[in-house]
Design an enzyme around this catalytic site. Sequence first.
Site, PDB file in Angstrom:
ATOM      1  N   HIS A  82      -4.562   9.042 -13.092  1.00  0.00           N
ATOM      2  CA  HIS A  82      -5.925   8.909 -13.603  1.00  0.00           C
ATOM      3  C   HIS A  82      -6.170   9.954 -14.678  1.00  0.00           C
ATOM      4  O   HIS A  82      -5.742  11.104 -14.562  1.00  0.00           O
ATOM      5  CB  HIS A  82      -6.948   9.108 -12.481  1.00  0.00           C
ATOM      6  CG  HIS A  82      -8.362   9.090 -12.965  1.00  0.00           C
ATOM      7  ND1 HIS A  82      -9.023   7.916 -13.265  1.00  0.00           N
ATOM      8  CD2 HIS A  82      -9.239  10.103 -13.243  1.00  0.00           C
ATOM      9  CE1 HIS A  82     -10.241   8.203 -13.686  1.00  0.00           C
ATOM     10  NE2 HIS A  82     -10.397   9.512 -13.684  1.00  0.00           N
ATOM     11  N   ASP A 161     -20.086   4.056  -5.002  1.00  0.00           N
ATOM     12  CA  ASP A 161     -19.925   4.883  -6.203  1.00  0.00           C
ATOM     13  C   ASP A 161     -20.613   4.242  -7.407  1.00  0.00           C
ATOM     14  O   ASP A 161     -21.259   4.933  -8.202  1.00  0.00           O
ATOM     15  CB  ASP A 161     -18.439   5.104  -6.495  1.00  0.00           C
ATOM     16  CG  ASP A 161     -18.231   5.845  -7.806  1.00  0.00           C
ATOM     17  OD1 ASP A 161     -18.729   6.977  -7.916  1.00  0.00           O
ATOM     18  OD2 ASP A 161     -17.602   5.278  -8.717  1.00  0.00           O
ATOM     19  N   ARG A 168     -27.238   8.420 -10.893  1.00  0.00           N
ATOM     20  CA  ARG A 168     -26.991   9.738 -11.489  1.00  0.00           C
ATOM     21  C   ARG A 168     -27.162   9.701 -12.999  1.00  0.00           C
ATOM     22  O   ARG A 168     -27.680  10.644 -13.606  1.00  0.00           O
ATOM     23  CB  ARG A 168     -25.571  10.210 -11.150  1.00  0.00           C
ATOM     24  CG  ARG A 168     -25.374  10.607  -9.695  1.00  0.00           C
ATOM     25  CD  ARG A 168     -23.900  10.705  -9.346  1.00  0.00           C
ATOM     26  NE  ARG A 168     -23.196  11.635 -10.218  1.00  0.00           N
ATOM     27  CZ  ARG A 168     -21.896  11.563 -10.489  1.00  0.00           C
ATOM     28  NH1 ARG A 168     -21.155  10.599  -9.961  1.00  0.00           N
ATOM     29  NH2 ARG A 168     -21.335  12.452 -11.274  1.00  0.00           N
ATOM     30  N   SER A 183     -16.584  10.841  -7.038  1.00  0.00           N
ATOM     31  CA  SER A 183     -16.620   9.547  -7.723  1.00  0.00           C
ATOM     32  C   SER A 183     -15.215   9.110  -8.126  1.00  0.00           C
ATOM     33  O   SER A 183     -14.795   7.979  -7.864  1.00  0.00           O
ATOM     34  CB  SER A 183     -17.529   9.647  -8.948  1.00  0.00           C
ATOM     35  OG  SER A 183     -17.473   8.456  -9.722  1.00  0.00           O
ATOM     36  N   LYS A 187     -12.348   6.207  -5.722  1.00  0.00           N
ATOM     37  CA  LYS A 187     -11.667   5.027  -6.292  1.00  0.00           C
ATOM     38  C   LYS A 187     -10.154   5.163  -6.173  1.00  0.00           C
ATOM     39  O   LYS A 187      -9.451   4.188  -5.883  1.00  0.00           O
ATOM     40  CB  LYS A 187     -12.084   4.844  -7.758  1.00  0.00           C
ATOM     41  CG  LYS A 187     -13.547   4.475  -7.934  1.00  0.00           C
ATOM     42  CD  LYS A 187     -13.864   4.094  -9.352  1.00  0.00           C
ATOM     43  CE  LYS A 187     -13.956   5.280 -10.278  1.00  0.00           C
ATOM     44  NZ  LYS A 187     -15.215   6.048 -10.107  1.00  0.00           N
TER      45      LYS A 187
END
Length: 435
Positions: A82, A161, A168, A183, A187
């Site tokens: 990621h 999320d 947010r 967050s 995932k």
Amino acid sequence: MDMQDIIIRKRDGGVLSPAEIRFFVDGYVREEIPDYQASALLMAIYFQGLDRGETMELTEAMRRSGDTVDLSSVPGIKVDKHSTGGVGDKTTLIVGPIAAACGVPVAKMSGRGLGFTGGTVDKLESIPGLRTTLEPEAFMKQVRETGIALIGQSGHITPADKKLYALRDVTGTVENMSLIASSIMSKKLAAGSDAIVLDVKCGRGAFMKSQEDARRLAQIMVDIGADAGRRTIAIITDMSQPLGDAVGNALEVQEAIHVLRNEGPEDITELSVEIAGAMIYLGGRVRTYEEGAYVARQALVSGAGLEKLRALITAQGGDPLVCDDPSILTVSPSECDVIAQETGYIRQIDAEQIGIASQHSGAGRATKEDSIDPGAGILLHVKVGDHVSKGDVLASVFSSGRKKADAAAEQARKAYIIDKKKPEKPTLIKEIVGK
């Protein structure tokens, strides 16, 4: 439980219990807790923070709020990757095939771009015919047979999320380290891989502007991974200037192919080898982190990574000939150059300004519903530290129409600062957390 009591406890600096966190997340997803109470708790968290245990419980509650992927039918240690987002970051298209070519199963779900940050799914869809949606069993079957699959994220993954991030975004509570980390990691954990490599960006084109903030975020995510039983490494990297030379979907796919042919820019090649090496190490294919980078480099130079990308494209219905001739990918017809107004050295190429310019060209979207032009974008011809003469072309902007290309080029001009004194080139790989 009473939501008002939970808000007050966190407002006053107390620690929330796992049951209280689960009550909040589950109740908000079921719409039993109204936005105004959820907003109040998020603001309390923003100011008071979460400790390690609370952060892990929030991550787990969000992970369990929707579908989770079971990759147990895929043999081997599955490794996910990621990036926290950047300009010109096409590393997934490079590191996934390299790691898979070295025997590491890569079952990756990626997102679309929003704002000036590009998305892997958008890049993949610029390849003619390629499908980014697969049924779960087809997804798993492809990973078993090909070693890699790259698809769009399911709408049923971590719905908590999605709801909390949207809240947010409109309540000024995005920039809290624990909320950001939970967050991202909710995932990643829901996606089912055994280990995770994180590329945490810092600099003007990144969400984390300073290396110190990037380090704090990286450590929280590495801790979440450890607490969840997933080996996790975070590589902190520079995003003060765009990564590589290409910004835009088809342009970035072309560059990814050039990198896998060992013909790509130095910076994106260096980072890709580092990330792929970390994946190979976590995948148990080598004994040390350093050996992973060496094996990754060999897979790139030998062409094994390129052949794995070809296999991926073929398996997902795309045209594999792009691996032989990247010019098959359509680039938008209107071109406008960004010209140097003076002679000197490139002191700065503001990654955020280039990203915004790319968005103006049609390569990015302002909202999730916007369409994009896969052939639009920017091709950089110089990097920080290069010498230029007045009249040299600094970058070329591509768009569907002349007016959009001109507007994007005008925006891109703001990214460049030229100085008489030669600057030091920025260090691309800042540090590694969790090695």
